[in-house]
Design a protein around this motif. Structure first.
Motif, short mmCIF file in Angstrom:
data_model
loop_
_atom_site.label_atom_id
_atom_site.label_comp_id
_atom_site.label_asym_id
_atom_site.label_seq_id
_atom_site.Cartn_x
_atom_site.Cartn_y
_atom_site.Cartn_z
N VAL A 11 -4.85 -1.73 10.40
CA VAL A 11 -4.66 -0.32 10.20
C VAL A 11 -5.07 0.20 8.93
N ALA A 12 -6.17 1.02 8.77
CA ALA A 12 -6.50 1.61 7.52
C ALA A 12 -5.77 2.91 7.04
N VAL A 13 -5.30 3.27 6.04
CA VAL A 13 -4.56 4.34 5.72
C VAL A 13 -5.34 4.72 4.77
N ILE A 14 -5.76 6.01 4.63
CA ILE A 14 -6.83 6.64 3.60
C ILE A 14 -6.05 7.65 2.94
N GLY A 15 -5.73 7.22 1.64
CA GLY A 15 -4.82 8.21 0.75
C GLY A 15 -3.42 7.69 0.70
N CYS A 42 -4.00 0.31 2.62
CA CYS A 42 -4.18 1.73 2.25
C CYS A 42 -5.18 1.92 1.11
N PHE A 43 -5.94 2.80 1.18
CA PHE A 43 -7.01 3.04 0.40
C PHE A 43 -6.50 4.02 -0.85
N GLU A 44 -6.45 3.99 -1.88
CA GLU A 44 -6.23 5.19 -3.05
C GLU A 44 -7.15 5.29 -3.93
N ARG A 45 -7.75 6.56 -4.02
CA ARG A 45 -9.16 6.48 -5.07
C ARG A 45 -8.28 6.93 -6.62
N ILE A 126 -1.31 -1.14 -1.02
CA ILE A 126 -2.04 0.15 -1.62
C ILE A 126 -3.18 -0.66 -2.52
N ARG A 127 -4.44 -0.41 -2.22
CA ARG A 127 -5.65 -0.61 -3.18
C ARG A 127 -5.85 0.35 -3.94
N PHE A 128 -5.45 0.51 -5.20
CA PHE A 128 -5.60 1.60 -5.99
C PHE A 128 -7.10 1.76 -6.60
N SER A 129 -7.40 3.02 -7.27
CA SER A 129 -8.70 2.95 -7.44
C SER A 129 -9.89 2.75 -6.71
N THR A 130 -9.72 2.85 -5.46
CA THR A 130 -10.52 2.22 -4.39
C THR A 130 -10.71 3.62 -3.57
N ARG A 142 -13.96 -0.62 20.09
CA ARG A 142 -12.46 0.24 19.67
C ARG A 142 -12.17 -0.34 18.11
N THR A 143 -13.32 -0.33 17.48
CA THR A 143 -13.06 -0.71 16.05
C THR A 143 -13.75 0.15 15.08
N PHE A 144 -13.19 0.38 13.75
CA PHE A 144 -13.93 1.03 12.89
C PHE A 144 -14.53 0.12 11.50
N THR A 145 -15.56 0.30 11.22
CA THR A 145 -16.15 -0.41 9.93
C THR A 145 -15.84 0.69 8.87
N VAL A 146 -15.23 0.04 7.82
CA VAL A 146 -14.67 0.86 6.44
C VAL A 146 -15.54 0.51 5.59
N VAL A 147 -16.25 0.94 4.86
CA VAL A 147 -16.84 0.53 3.45
C VAL A 147 -16.09 1.28 2.29
N SER A 148 -15.40 0.49 1.43
CA SER A 148 -14.65 1.06 0.34
C SER A 148 -15.44 0.32 -0.97
N GLU A 149 -15.12 1.09 -1.90
CA GLU A 149 -15.68 0.86 -3.36
C GLU A 149 -14.64 0.70 -4.35
N TYR A 150 -14.43 -0.38 -5.09
CA TYR A 150 -13.46 -0.54 -6.11
C TYR A 150 -14.12 0.15 -7.39
N LEU A 151 -13.63 1.35 -7.91
CA LEU A 151 -14.09 2.02 -8.91
C LEU A 151 -14.54 1.58 -10.21
N PRO A 152 -13.52 0.84 -10.83
CA PRO A 152 -13.73 0.38 -12.01
C PRO A 152 -15.03 -0.86 -12.24
#
Length: 489
Positions: A11-15, A42-45, A126-130, A142-152
């Motif tokens: 499960v991906a939680v965005i925010g 959990c992805f947190e920018r 939680i993955r911070f700065s992501t 029934r799947t999602f492909t999630v592309v994320s970026e680690y900002l630093p």
């Protein structure tokens, strides 16, 4: 967090603001009961949790060139009683160990919502700065492909998830209207999203454009820090409070000519600064159009069953997207419900049945005819979600009655309503008054707030207790009745 391959779902939680944290806590509660839960990411920018409550001095863009998420500003204090947002499974008494006032400053509320996450050790989820760059859905699998970026570092990661929870809030992308001639205005023009404090407004004439809570509070901030004159320009009905000298309401601004602002009623004013409190836009740039929620800020959102399950893809969930009377505790109930859907504890009905339910709620929403009816409508929705979960009991109706008292407090004195003390519906604890009246308090730090707060305060706490007790007694003797039950689904 290290993935455990024994889990069937991811499960991906965005925010990781109040809504996202509510979702994490819901899964943690199930885990504590012995349930097998999915892998949660959990992805947190931002670099820390809290969403809007994670204050940053930055505005516009952050250190990575991304738009700043938080609209929080210095000296913001809660503009509603904390008793209406208290978490049923983590009270203010549990966190602070003593009574505090009903209207804490931003840092204190951030500490409160963070406390539950720290207690349960959920930072590892939680993955911070992501930042999430893209979410695609494969209906066949029934799947999602999630592309994320680690900002630093700019490193991008592509992963597959079975469910996605969108908890990114909707008070971060400002709505900025155009006014004829505003480009000729030589002073500062700011949207509320970028407002960080009113200290520089001393002696200035400030035009605040808007007719809702941001306009109200930023006008009070300007007054508090010494603005010579504050004008609140609005399109709709006046806010109608008994404003002190130096604050006044005026007709909507139509055009600018240098420092001169021409108003719709034919008058004009000379101003030094403009703050646009003109609202926000729902924005989901990481979602394709067919998965994104297209809406405005309102109490009922189309296409969301129970206010959270996306009609066109029931493996996608949205938390906290409604206009809000209730906040933290309502987000909790939503998070508990989403968890139960994902865990199979709540079976979603057939699509046509869900659509009929959504249509019934929309009809009730469109029939709202007063401000109190808005509160009772959201209370009915809140209770509908609660009834489908095992979230700890919360007296939603008492919350609405507190909201209606709060509105009356503001009408009685807009400068002192934050000094009123309420009683918790969860613990029975009556708030203690802050040691300094809000209008005179220029230090909003948690250190100042707690150092002199509570039973050891310089004021007489018994007086605050007695006042709160009398208010509670009046609520019991003269309750604000809910509308007939048949008004709401």
């Amino acid at each position: 967090m290290t993935a455990d391959t024994s889990f069937r779902l991811r499960v991906a939680v965005i925010g990781a603001g109040p809504s996202g944290l509510a979702q994490l806590r819901a899964f943690a509660a199930a885990r504590k009961e012995g349930a097998e839960i999915p892998e949660i990411v959990c992805f947190e920018r931002q670099s820390d949790l809290g969403g809007q409550w994670n204050y940053s001095w930055r505005h516009g863009t952050d250190e990575y060139g991304e738009s700043v998420h938080s609209s929080m500003y210095r000296h913001l204090w809660s503009n509603g009683p904390k008793e209406t947002l208290e978490l049923a499974d983590y009270t203010f008494d549990e966190h602070f160990g003593r009574p505090i006032s009903s209207y804490p400053p931003r840092e204190v509320l951030w500490d409160y919502i963070s406390g539950r996450i720290e207690r349960d050790g959920l930072r590892e989820w939680i993955r911070f700065s992501t930042i999430v760059r893209r979410v695609d859905h494969d209906a066949a699998t029934r799947t999602f492909t999630v592309v994320s970026e680690y900002l630093p570092t700019g490193e991008q990661t592509t992963e597959v998830f079975d469910r996605v929870v969108v908890a990114t809030g909707h008070f971060s992308v400002p709505n900025v209207p155009y006014f004829e001639g505003i480009e000729t205005f030589p002073g500062q023009v700011t949207h509320a999203h970028d407002f960080r404090g009113a200290e520089h407004m001393e002696g200035r004439t400030v035009l605040v454009v808007g007719g809702s809570s941001s306009a109200e509070d930023i006008a009070l901030q300007a007054f508090k820090f010494g603005a010579a004159r504050v004008l609140i320009s609005h399109r709709r009905d006046p806010l109608g409070y008994g404003w002190p000298d130096r604050i006044e309401e005026c007709a909507v601004a139509e055009r600018f000519e240098g420092r001169t602002v021409h108003l719709a009623d034919g008058t004009s004013v000379e101003v030094d600064e403009v703050v646009l409190c003109t609202g926000y836009r729902h924005s989901f740039p990481f979602l394709p159009a067919h998965l994104a929620l297209h809406t405005k800020n309102k109490l009922w959102q189309d296409h969301l069953y129970k206010g959270v399950v996306f009609e066109h893809c029931t493996d996608l969930f949205y938390l906290g997207m409604q206009d809000q009377w209730f906040t933290f505790n309502m987000f909790d109930a939503m998070g508990w419900f989403v968890r139960d859907v994902i865990l199979g504890r709540f079976e979603l009905p057939p699509l046509e049945e869900m659509r009929a339910d959504m249509a019934a709620w929309k009809a009730k929403f469109e029939a709202i005819d007063s401000v109190p009816a808005k509160g009772w409508f959201q209370a009915a929705h809140f209770k509908d979600v609660l009834a489908a979960t095992d979230y700890p009991p919360f007296d939603v109706d008492a919350g609405v009655r507190t909201f209606l008292e709060w509105k009356q407090d503001k009408k009685e004195d807009i400068l002192t309503y934050r000094d009123v003390c309420y009683t918790s519906h969860l613990t029975g604890t009556t708030a203690t008054p802050h040691h300094t009246p809000w209008i005179d308090e220029l230090d909003d730090s948690m250190e100042n707030y707690l150092r002199l707060h509570g039973p050891v305060a310089a004021v007489e706490p018994a007086a605050g207790w007695a006042f709160g007790f009398l208010r509670s007694l009046l609520v019991l003797l003269l309750p604000v009745p809910a509308p007939p039950l048949e008004r709401y689904p």
